[in-house]
Structure formats: structure tokens, C-alpha cells
Design a protein around this motif. Structure first.
Motif, PDB file in Angstrom:
ATOM      1  N   ARG A   1      43.091  39.689  18.229  1.00 50.37           N
ATOM      2  CA  ARG A   1      42.009  39.073  18.992  1.00 50.37           C
ATOM      3  C   ARG A   1      41.784  39.811  20.308  1.00 50.37           C
ATOM      4  NH1 ARG A   1      38.285  37.244  17.763  1.00 50.37           N
ATOM      5  NH2 ARG A   1      37.990  35.346  18.979  1.00 50.37           N
ATOM      6  N   ALA A   2      42.860  40.131  21.017  1.00 48.74           N
ATOM      7  CA  ALA A   2      42.706  40.824  22.294  1.00 48.74           C
ATOM      8  C   ALA A   2      42.134  42.225  22.103  1.00 48.74           C
ATOM      9  CB  ALA A   2      44.048  40.888  23.018  1.00 48.74           C
ATOM     10  N   GLU A   3      42.624  42.926  21.100  1.00 45.66           N
ATOM     11  CA  GLU A   3      42.190  44.307  20.899  1.00 45.66           C
ATOM     12  C   GLU A   3      40.789  44.403  20.306  1.00 45.66           C
ATOM     13  OE1 GLU A   3      45.495  45.871  18.680  1.00 45.66           O
ATOM     14  OE2 GLU A   3      46.492  46.563  20.517  1.00 45.66           O
ATOM     15  N   SER A   4      40.225  43.287  19.896  1.00 42.36           N
ATOM     16  CA  SER A   4      38.841  43.301  19.414  1.00 42.36           C
ATOM     17  C   SER A   4      37.834  43.363  20.563  1.00 42.36           C
ATOM     18  CB  SER A   4      38.559  42.050  18.575  1.00 42.36           C
ATOM     19  OG  SER A   4      38.493  40.879  19.378  1.00 42.36           O
ATOM     20  N   VAL A   5      38.299  43.127  21.790  1.00 41.26           N
ATOM     21  CA  VAL A   5      37.418  43.127  22.958  1.00 41.26           C
ATOM     22  C   VAL A   5      37.382  44.518  23.571  1.00 41.26           C
ATOM     23  CG1 VAL A   5      36.975  42.150  25.235  1.00 41.26           C
ATOM     24  CG2 VAL A   5      37.927  40.707  23.419  1.00 41.26           C
ATOM     25  N   VAL A   6      36.195  45.085  23.649  1.00 44.60           N
ATOM     26  CA  VAL A   6      36.004  46.391  24.276  1.00 44.60           C
ATOM     27  C   VAL A   6      35.660  46.175  25.740  1.00 44.60           C
ATOM     28  CG1 VAL A   6      34.628  48.497  24.307  1.00 44.60           C
ATOM     29  CG2 VAL A   6      35.224  47.413  22.118  1.00 44.60           C
ATOM     30  N   MET A   7      36.386  46.852  26.626  1.00 42.36           N
ATOM     31  CA  MET A   7      36.132  46.744  28.053  1.00 42.36           C
ATOM     32  C   MET A   7      35.645  48.078  28.598  1.00 42.36           C
ATOM     33  SD  MET A   7      39.102  44.143  29.440  1.00 42.36           S
ATOM     34  CE  MET A   7      38.099  43.727  30.893  1.00 42.36           C
ATOM     35  N   ALA A   8      34.476  48.049  29.205  1.00 47.35           N
ATOM     36  CA  ALA A   8      33.873  49.257  29.744  1.00 47.35           C
ATOM     37  C   ALA A   8      34.495  49.599  31.095  1.00 47.35           C
ATOM     38  CB  ALA A   8      32.372  49.066  29.909  1.00 47.35           C
ATOM     39  N   PRO A   9      34.584  50.889  31.416  1.00 49.59           N
ATOM     40  CA  PRO A   9      35.119  51.302  32.721  1.00 49.59           C
ATOM     41  C   PRO A   9      34.048  51.272  33.797  1.00 49.59           C
ATOM     42  CG  PRO A   9      34.576  53.232  31.436  1.00 49.59           C
ATOM     43  CD  PRO A   9      34.268  52.042  30.558  1.00 49.59           C
ATOM     44  N   CYS A  10      34.486  51.445  35.039  1.00 50.81           N
ATOM     45  CA  CYS A  10      33.549  51.562  36.161  1.00 50.81           C
ATOM     46  C   CYS A  10      34.184  52.409  37.256  1.00 50.81           C
ATOM     47  CB  CYS A  10      33.184  50.184  36.714  1.00 50.81           C
ATOM     48  SG  CYS A  10      32.074  50.243  38.152  1.00 50.81           S
ATOM     49  N   TRP A  11      33.496  53.478  37.616  1.00 52.82           N
ATOM     50  CA  TRP A  11      33.891  54.229  38.799  1.00 52.82           C
ATOM     51  C   TRP A  11      33.315  53.538  40.028  1.00 52.82           C
ATOM     52  CZ3 TRP A  11      37.339  57.814  39.894  1.00 52.82           C
ATOM     53  CH2 TRP A  11      37.792  58.684  38.891  1.00 52.82           C
ATOM     54  N   ALA A  12      34.151  53.297  41.036  1.00 49.39           N
ATOM     55  CA  ALA A  12      33.713  52.722  42.304  1.00 49.39           C
ATOM     56  C   ALA A  12      33.920  53.744  43.407  1.00 49.39           C
ATOM     57  CB  ALA A  12      34.495  51.446  42.624  1.00 49.39           C
ATOM     58  N   VAL A  13      32.922  53.888  44.264  1.00 53.03           N
ATOM     59  CA  VAL A  13      33.010  54.816  45.391  1.00 53.03           C
ATOM     60  C   VAL A  13      32.930  54.038  46.689  1.00 53.03           C
ATOM     61  CG1 VAL A  13      31.823  56.688  46.616  1.00 53.03           C
ATOM     62  CG2 VAL A  13      32.065  56.774  44.126  1.00 53.03           C
ATOM     63  N   MET A  14      33.813  54.377  47.629  1.00 52.36           N
ATOM     64  CA  MET A  14      33.837  53.763  48.956  1.00 52.36           C
ATOM     65  C   MET A  14      33.498  54.833  49.972  1.00 52.36           C
ATOM     66  SD  MET A  14      37.383  51.848  48.014  1.00 52.36           S
ATOM     67  CE  MET A  14      37.593  53.002  46.636  1.00 52.36           C
ATOM     68  N   MET A  15      32.467  54.585  50.774  1.00 58.61           N
ATOM     69  CA  MET A  15      32.030  55.603  51.735  1.00 58.61           C
ATOM     70  C   MET A  15      31.588  54.947  53.031  1.00 58.61           C
ATOM     71  SD  MET A  15      28.462  56.658  49.845  1.00 58.61           S
ATOM     72  CE  MET A  15      27.232  55.416  49.479  1.00 58.61           C
ATOM     73  N   ASN A  16      31.716  55.699  54.123  1.00 59.59           N
ATOM     74  CA  ASN A  16      31.311  55.219  55.440  1.00 59.59           C
ATOM     75  C   ASN A  16      30.467  56.286  56.122  1.00 59.59           C
ATOM     76  OD1 ASN A  16      31.974  53.003  57.616  1.00 59.59           O
ATOM     77  ND2 ASN A  16      32.050  54.970  58.682  1.00 59.59           N
ATOM     78  N   PHE A  17      29.412  55.845  56.798  1.00 59.16           N
ATOM     79  CA  PHE A  17      28.526  56.752  57.512  1.00 59.16           C
ATOM     80  C   PHE A  17      28.608  56.485  59.013  1.00 59.16           C
ATOM     81  CE2 PHE A  17      26.729  56.256  53.282  1.00 59.16           C
ATOM     82  CZ  PHE A  17      26.504  57.568  52.899  1.00 59.16           C
ATOM     83  N   ARG A  18      28.445  57.518  59.796  1.00 57.07           N
ATOM     84  CA  ARG A  18      28.498  57.370  61.249  1.00 57.07           C
ATOM     85  C   ARG A  18      27.284  56.615  61.771  1.00 57.07           C
ATOM     86  NH1 ARG A  18      30.182  62.617  60.272  1.00 57.07           N
ATOM     87  NH2 ARG A  18      32.314  63.114  60.950  1.00 57.07           N
ATOM     88  N   GLU A  19      26.137  56.852  61.131  1.00 59.21           N
ATOM     89  CA  GLU A  19      24.895  56.237  61.578  1.00 59.21           C
ATOM     90  C   GLU A  19      24.440  55.171  60.588  1.00 59.21           C
ATOM     91  OE1 GLU A  19      23.632  56.953  64.458  1.00 59.21           O
ATOM     92  OE2 GLU A  19      25.066  58.584  64.860  1.00 59.21           O
TER      93      GLU A  19
END
Length: 352
Positions: free
Chosen positions: A196-214
Motif C-alpha cells: 500500500r505504501a509503495e503504491s504511492v508515488v511522491m514527486a520531488p521538489c527543488w527549493a531555492v532560498m535567496m536574499n537580495f540587498r535591495e
């Protein structure tokens, strides 16, 4: 997500519950696991939680970089179910959750900004992990401890980490890890739950963290993005009680994340910053802080209809947002339902 139905078990009967004084191991200190642990502890069960990361939260984690803060997993949550509403109301009174009134837009092809739905949105304060940190208070939680082996011993369970270190024996086990990881743990002890657990497909996600001066002055604080490698962007400082920096989080689309799953982290960050500027039609601004995080199991594509999985005879269960619904609310309700089943109690759908 539709209103939850009465939880169903995946294989065998629910039984009369585990009873007070018995012991339960919870694998995973995300929202579903900690909700289950808290309910069990309040029901008189001895609970120990194991978490492979350094702190609680799972995909509700918050990343720090100096005095900057990034909600790099779940961005916010909404409320539909009465049971979850009561929990959120309580968290708001405690000051660990607050409404997010940021301006939300929808963007396609770099133009056509429009306001998205005005459905009420909530966030943890001062970070998304605040709820899980609160739930973990007073519980026996072992961090930096990944469980690799579940061994059936008599009518209980023996747990070991990847190095074979014995982590105790328990009357029952609840796995709140992502579906593929839960399935791997179940393979040697329950073929039904593993399937049952392995029947569920989980998609990945790349997350980016960024900061700008302005300040970017984009006219919105969060946006859903269509026809792009990115699917979501948000200005973290627009959420309550966050540091006042021009800190942004990007979530890549499932398709882009899948295609670039094994990309080097720095390369993924650079690629998605370029996509950020292209999708929003911006002149290139170089961030003064930039990093990426790969969520390998971010989103269940087709969650199970069951709110949890349970083999009552083995006293082995699973919960998570891949059971019942892929939302923060779904994770909470799954943990609640699993705890109810283990305690042998019933709770009407919707909490009435």
C-alpha cells in the motif's frame, strides 16, 4: 481536499486499542507523527519519537542563514475540516500560528499578474516549524536517529538504526515517513502495508532560498507560476514575525524537479534563479545569499483514500499526508486518525 471520511484500516480489524501503559515508537517528527505522538501520550501511552533530522518539522521545516529565515518546505496551510480548525484556533491563541495576509498572485509567461484566491492562509510563527516544535515539547524525541530495521520479537517490536544499534522494544510502531521510506521499512514485516505504501508515488521538489540587498517591489508577496520551471515564489518577510529581509523562496515544478533530481545543489540554485527572473520578467539581480534544498519526496501525486494504514494484529501503522490528502491539514488528520485507531476510540468525521 474533500472532507475526510471515517478512517479505514488497510488490512486487518482495528481491535480494542493498545491500552494505557503500553509503549509506541513513532518514526518521524513531522506534523503527522507528532500529532499521533501527542494524542497517544495524552491517552496514557508511553511514546518515543525517532527523527533522522536534527529537529522537528519534516516538510514544515524552517532554514536559518545568519539572521535570515526561510520556510523552504510547506509555505502555508488552509483549514477545511472542523477538527483541524479547532487545532488551528488553539495554536493561534498560543501565538505559534497566525494568519498570513500577504498579497498572492498568479503569473503566466512573465506577464498577466492577477490576484489569486483570497482563501484564509495560516503560517507558523516565527517559522513554519513552530507547530511541530510545540507538539514535540514534553515528548521523548530522539533526533539524528534514523530507523532502518523493524524486527518482530514476540508480540512487540525491536528497533535498530542503520548501524545496528538497539533502540528498544515497543508494543506498537507508527511510521510517519514519506510513502517510499515507509514501504521500505515495512517490506520485512508486513507485505500488505509495504504494498500500500509503495503504491504511492511522491514527486520531488527543488527549493531555492535567496536574499537580495535591495527590495524587489514586485507587487505581491507570493505567487503561483504557470508555464515555467518554477511553480511558486514567496517573500518570507511578508509572513508575520519574520526578519525584515528581502528573502525569497522558490519551489520548482514537479516536472523540472524530476528531470533535474540529481543535479548538483549549486547548479540547481543558479538555474532556478534564472527561471525566477525570466518568469517574472525581471532584470537580473544577483542575490547575496543563495542555496538550494532537494525535497526528494515532496508531494504525493495520488494519495491513498485511507486516512492511515493499520495492521491491528501486528500493531503496526502508518500515517502522513500521503494518506487522505496532500496538505498540512491532511497530515494532521492522518496522525489524529492513526492515534484514535491505536487507542481504540472513534471520532466522527469533521470532529462533530
Amino acid at each position: 481536499m474533500m472532507q475526510q471520511n471515517e478512517p479505514r484500516s488497510s488490512s486487518r480489524g482495528r481491535g480494542k486499542g493498545i491500552g494505557e501503559g503500553r509503549s509506541v515508537a513513532i518514526i518521524g517528527a513531522g506534523l503527522s507523527g507528532l500529532t499521533c505522538a501527542r494524542e497517544l501520550a495524552e491517552g496514557g501511552v508511553a511514546v518515543r519519537v525517532f527523527e533522522k533530522a536534527r529537529g522537528p518539522g519534516g516538510r514544515m521545516s524552517t532554514r536559518r542563514a545568519g539572521d535570515r529565515r526561510f520556510d523552504h518546505g510547506a509555505q502555508y496551510f488552509t483549514v477545511r475540516d472542523d477538527r483541524f480548525k479547532r487545532a488551528v484556533d488553539s495554536w493561534c491563541r498560543q501565538g505559534i500560528v497566525a494568519p498570513w495576509t500577504g498579497r498572492i498572485a498568479a503569473i503566466a509567461n512573465g506577464t498577466g499578474f492577477r490576484k489569486a484566491s483570497r482563501v484564509p492562509r495560516f503560517v507558523g510563527v516565527p517559522g513554519m516549524n513552530a507547530v511541530c516544535r510545540c507538539l514535540a515539547l514534553g515528548l521523548d524525541v530522539s533526533y539524528d536517529t534514523g530507523i532502518e530495521i523493524l524486527n518482530r520479537e514476540g508480540d512487540g517490536w525491536a528497533l535498530k538504526d542503520g548501524g545496528g544499534v538497539d533502540l528498544g522494544r515497543y508494543d506498537a510502531v507508527v511510521v510517519s515517513a514519506p510513502a517510499p521510506q515507509a514501504g521500505a521499512l515495512f517490506r520485512t514485516c508486513s507485505s500488505d502495508l509495504a504494498a500500500r505504501a509503495e503504491s504511492v508515488v511522491m514527486a520531488p521538489c527543488w527549493a531555492v532560498m535567496m536574499n537580495f540587498r535591495e527590495t524587489l517591489n514586485l507587487g505581491f508577496d507570493g505567487a503561483f507560476v504557470d508555464n515555467s520551471a518554477i511553480s511558486w515564489v514567496a517573500r518570507n518577510a511578508s509572513k508575520p514575525d519574520r526578519p525584515d529581509h528581502e528573502s525569497w523562496v522558490i519551489h520548482a515544478s514537479s516536472e523540472w524537479s524530476t528531470a533535474h533530481l540529481e543535479m548538483e545543489r549549486d547548479h540547481a540554485a543558479e538555474a532556478l534563479v534564472r527561471e525566477f527572473h525570466a518568469a517574472l520578467g525581471l532584470k537580473r539581480e544577483e542575490p547575496d545569499h543563495l542555496t538550494a534544498h532537494r525535497w526528494r519526496f515532496a508531494l504525493p501525486l495520488e494519495p491513498l483514500s485511507e486516512s492511515f494504514l493499520l495492521d491491528a494484529n501486528l500493531r503496526l501503522a502508518a500515517c502522513g499526508d500521503w494518506c487522505g490528502g496532500p496538505r498540512v491539514e491532511g497530515a494532521y488528520l492522518s496522525g489524529l486518525a492513526a492515534a484514535d485507531a491505536i487507542l481504540g476510540r472513534t471520532r466522527a468525521a469533521g470532529g462533530q
